[in-house]
Design a protein around this motif. Structure first.
Motif, PDB file in Angstrom:
ATOM      1  N   ILE A 132      31.172  53.766   4.453  1.00 39.16           N
ATOM      2  CA  ILE A 132      31.674  54.940   5.162  1.00 39.16           C
ATOM      3  C   ILE A 132      31.849  54.640   6.655  1.00 39.16           C
ATOM      4  O   ILE A 132      32.861  54.998   7.263  1.00 39.16           O
ATOM      5  CB  ILE A 132      30.740  56.138   4.946  1.00 39.16           C
ATOM      6  CG1 ILE A 132      30.826  56.593   3.481  1.00 39.16           C
ATOM      7  CG2 ILE A 132      31.083  57.288   5.889  1.00 39.16           C
ATOM      8  CD1 ILE A 132      29.885  57.705   3.120  1.00 39.16           C
ATOM      9  N   THR A 133      30.868  53.961   7.224  1.00 37.78           N
ATOM     10  CA  THR A 133      30.962  53.610   8.643  1.00 37.78           C
ATOM     11  C   THR A 133      32.138  52.677   8.895  1.00 37.78           C
ATOM     12  O   THR A 133      32.849  52.805   9.906  1.00 37.78           O
ATOM     13  CB  THR A 133      29.659  52.938   9.116  1.00 37.78           C
ATOM     14  OG1 THR A 133      28.585  53.864   8.964  1.00 37.78           O
ATOM     15  CG2 THR A 133      29.755  52.514  10.571  1.00 37.78           C
ATOM     16  N   TRP A 135      34.988  52.470   7.256  1.00 33.21           N
ATOM     17  CA  TRP A 135      36.233  53.237   7.241  1.00 33.21           C
ATOM     18  C   TRP A 135      36.370  54.087   8.507  1.00 33.21           C
ATOM     19  O   TRP A 135      37.442  54.172   9.104  1.00 33.21           O
ATOM     20  CB  TRP A 135      36.283  54.132   6.005  1.00 33.21           C
ATOM     21  CG  TRP A 135      36.913  53.475   4.818  1.00 33.21           C
ATOM     22  CD1 TRP A 135      36.280  53.059   3.681  1.00 33.21           C
ATOM     23  CD2 TRP A 135      38.291  53.143   4.645  1.00 33.21           C
ATOM     24  NE1 TRP A 135      37.183  52.497   2.825  1.00 33.21           N
ATOM     25  CE2 TRP A 135      38.428  52.535   3.375  1.00 33.21           C
ATOM     26  CE3 TRP A 135      39.428  53.298   5.434  1.00 33.21           C
ATOM     27  CZ2 TRP A 135      39.648  52.082   2.886  1.00 33.21           C
ATOM     28  CZ3 TRP A 135      40.661  52.847   4.949  1.00 33.21           C
ATOM     29  CH2 TRP A 135      40.752  52.256   3.688  1.00 33.21           C
ATOM     30  N   ALA A 136      35.285  54.734   8.916  1.00 32.08           N
ATOM     31  CA  ALA A 136      35.338  55.557  10.128  1.00 32.08           C
ATOM     32  C   ALA A 136      35.643  54.703  11.351  1.00 32.08           C
ATOM     33  O   ALA A 136      36.396  55.122  12.247  1.00 32.08           O
ATOM     34  CB  ALA A 136      34.019  56.311  10.309  1.00 32.08           C
ATOM     35  N   ASP A 137      35.094  53.495  11.396  1.00 35.28           N
ATOM     36  CA  ASP A 137      35.352  52.590  12.513  1.00 35.28           C
ATOM     37  C   ASP A 137      36.828  52.197  12.582  1.00 35.28           C
ATOM     38  O   ASP A 137      37.380  51.971  13.665  1.00 35.28           O
ATOM     39  CB  ASP A 137      34.498  51.329  12.396  1.00 35.28           C
ATOM     40  CG  ASP A 137      33.023  51.574  12.714  1.00 35.28           C
ATOM     41  OD1 ASP A 137      32.712  52.641  13.278  1.00 35.28           O
ATOM     42  OD2 ASP A 137      32.203  50.702  12.393  1.00 35.28           O
ATOM     43  N   ALA A 140      38.838  55.818  13.594  1.00 35.57           N
ATOM     44  CA  ALA A 140      38.584  56.462  14.889  1.00 35.57           C
ATOM     45  C   ALA A 140      39.551  55.982  15.984  1.00 35.57           C
ATOM     46  O   ALA A 140      40.099  56.809  16.721  1.00 35.57           O
ATOM     47  CB  ALA A 140      37.130  56.250  15.309  1.00 35.57           C
ATOM     48  N   ARG A 154      36.050  60.305  16.541  1.00 39.35           N
ATOM     49  CA  ARG A 154      35.031  59.937  15.561  1.00 39.35           C
ATOM     50  C   ARG A 154      34.777  61.075  14.579  1.00 39.35           C
ATOM     51  O   ARG A 154      34.615  60.860  13.375  1.00 39.35           O
ATOM     52  CB  ARG A 154      33.725  59.585  16.290  1.00 39.35           C
ATOM     53  CG  ARG A 154      32.658  58.982  15.411  1.00 39.35           C
ATOM     54  CD  ARG A 154      32.998  57.554  15.083  1.00 39.35           C
ATOM     55  NE  ARG A 154      32.089  56.990  14.103  1.00 39.35           N
ATOM     56  CZ  ARG A 154      32.198  55.768  13.617  1.00 39.35           C
ATOM     57  NH1 ARG A 154      33.182  54.982  14.032  1.00 39.35           N
ATOM     58  NH2 ARG A 154      31.351  55.308  12.729  1.00 39.35           N
ATOM     59  N   ILE A 155      34.753  62.299  15.089  1.00 37.57           N
ATOM     60  CA  ILE A 155      34.551  63.461  14.227  1.00 37.57           C
ATOM     61  C   ILE A 155      35.700  63.588  13.227  1.00 37.57           C
ATOM     62  O   ILE A 155      35.485  63.817  12.023  1.00 37.57           O
ATOM     63  CB  ILE A 155      34.421  64.739  15.073  1.00 37.57           C
ATOM     64  CG1 ILE A 155      33.120  64.719  15.882  1.00 37.57           C
ATOM     65  CG2 ILE A 155      34.464  65.984  14.180  1.00 37.57           C
ATOM     66  CD1 ILE A 155      33.025  65.817  16.904  1.00 37.57           C
ATOM     67  N   ARG A 158      35.440  60.929  10.516  1.00 37.00           N
ATOM     68  CA  ARG A 158      34.399  61.210   9.534  1.00 37.00           C
ATOM     69  C   ARG A 158      34.814  62.338   8.589  1.00 37.00           C
ATOM     70  O   ARG A 158      34.524  62.290   7.386  1.00 37.00           O
ATOM     71  CB  ARG A 158      33.082  61.575  10.241  1.00 37.00           C
ATOM     72  CG  ARG A 158      32.282  60.393  10.737  1.00 37.00           C
ATOM     73  CD  ARG A 158      31.911  59.426   9.626  1.00 37.00           C
ATOM     74  NE  ARG A 158      31.188  60.037   8.537  1.00 37.00           N
ATOM     75  CZ  ARG A 158      29.859  59.966   8.385  1.00 37.00           C
ATOM     76  NH1 ARG A 158      29.137  59.314   9.255  1.00 37.00           N
ATOM     77  NH2 ARG A 158      29.276  60.544   7.353  1.00 37.00           N
ATOM     78  N   VAL A 161      37.298  60.714   6.126  1.00 40.70           N
ATOM     79  CA  VAL A 161      36.645  59.751   5.236  1.00 40.70           C
ATOM     80  C   VAL A 161      35.706  60.458   4.262  1.00 40.70           C
ATOM     81  O   VAL A 161      35.747  60.211   3.050  1.00 40.70           O
ATOM     82  CB  VAL A 161      35.874  58.696   6.058  1.00 40.70           C
ATOM     83  CG1 VAL A 161      35.002  57.824   5.148  1.00 40.70           C
ATOM     84  CG2 VAL A 161      36.843  57.825   6.846  1.00 40.70           C
ATOM     85  N   ASP A 162      34.868  61.351   4.777  1.00 40.63           N
ATOM     86  CA  ASP A 162      33.904  62.039   3.911  1.00 40.63           C
ATOM     87  C   ASP A 162      34.616  62.891   2.866  1.00 40.63           C
ATOM     88  O   ASP A 162      34.209  62.949   1.699  1.00 40.63           O
ATOM     89  CB  ASP A 162      32.964  62.911   4.743  1.00 40.63           C
ATOM     90  CG  ASP A 162      32.030  62.082   5.619  1.00 40.63           C
ATOM     91  OD1 ASP A 162      32.076  60.845   5.545  1.00 40.63           O
ATOM     92  OD2 ASP A 162      31.260  62.686   6.395  1.00 40.63           O
TER      93      ASP A 162
END
Length: 208
Positions: A132-133, A135-137, A140, A154-155, A158, A161-162
């Motif tokens: 998850i991190t 993909w978020a990286d 973002a 970043r929000i 997330r 992705v979530d």
């Protein structure tokens, strides 16, 4: 002096293990039956990889065509987002990439590994959080390219992705792939409206 592990043999075993895992899944995976099916021994697998968990993690990581490694190709295909509409096109293309028929058989394996990493992190490592991190990286900075602050970007990453991960899990559980596609499009409807609204990074809640 201990004998050095043969890299070619190690890679051959990984390829064969990956094919076995794709065919049989992870739920009841045991080293001895797998080794027998592969024409080797559990001792040989442990010699090369140290543990079943490490072996499985490395075998899954062999998937050089998995969506996260194709991210740049997807961006090149649809174009770098310059606005909310472009961001939606990218999000739709990534969803199609993840949901491609040739990827379908592999998704349960990844989610099984993620679930195991939550239940036994001391043996499997933080696999779920890492995916998850990762993909978020990746996403973002794309949102920052739309003019958002780092915190807001970043929000947004997330949330996307979530939401996507949740819908993938649900579609695997109930088999309703059309419903997942519709839900994802609806999610993008809601998120795109926020992307068009500019940088409104949430601040601390006001005291009553």
């Amino acid at each position: 002096m201990p004998r050095r592990a043969d890299p070619a043999k190690r890679r051959e075993l990984l390829d064969r293990v990956r094919a076995y895992v794709v065919a049989h899944g992870l739920a009841d995976l045991s080293l001895r039956p797998m080794a027998k099916a592969l024409g080797t021994s559990d001792r040989m697998l442990l010699y090369y990889f140290g543990s079943k968990e490490r072996l499985v993690a490395e075998a899954l990581a062999l998937d050089a065509d998995r969506p996260i490694l194709r991210f740049r190709k997807v961006v090149d295909a649809v174009g770098t987002p310059r606005d909310a509409t472009g961001m939606r096109r990218l999000a739709e293309a990534l969803w199609r990439e993840i949901r491609a028929p040739e990827r379908r058989a592999l998704l349960p394996l990844y989610f099984q590994s993620m679930a195991s990493s939550m239940l036994r992190p001391e043996r499997h490592g933080p696999y779920l959080g890492g995916v998850i991190t990762e993909w978020a990286d990746l996403l973002a900075p794309v949102f920052e390219g739309l003019g958002m602050s780092g915190e807001r970007a970043r929000i947004e990453a997330r949330m996307l992705v979530d939401g996507a991960f949740g819908m993938l899990v649900a579609s695997l559980a109930d088999g309703d792939e059309e419903g997942a596609d519709l839900a994802y499009r609806t999610l993008l409807d809601r998120l795109e409206a926020g992307w068009c609204a500019g940088d409104r990074t949430p601040g601390p809640a006001a005291a009553p």
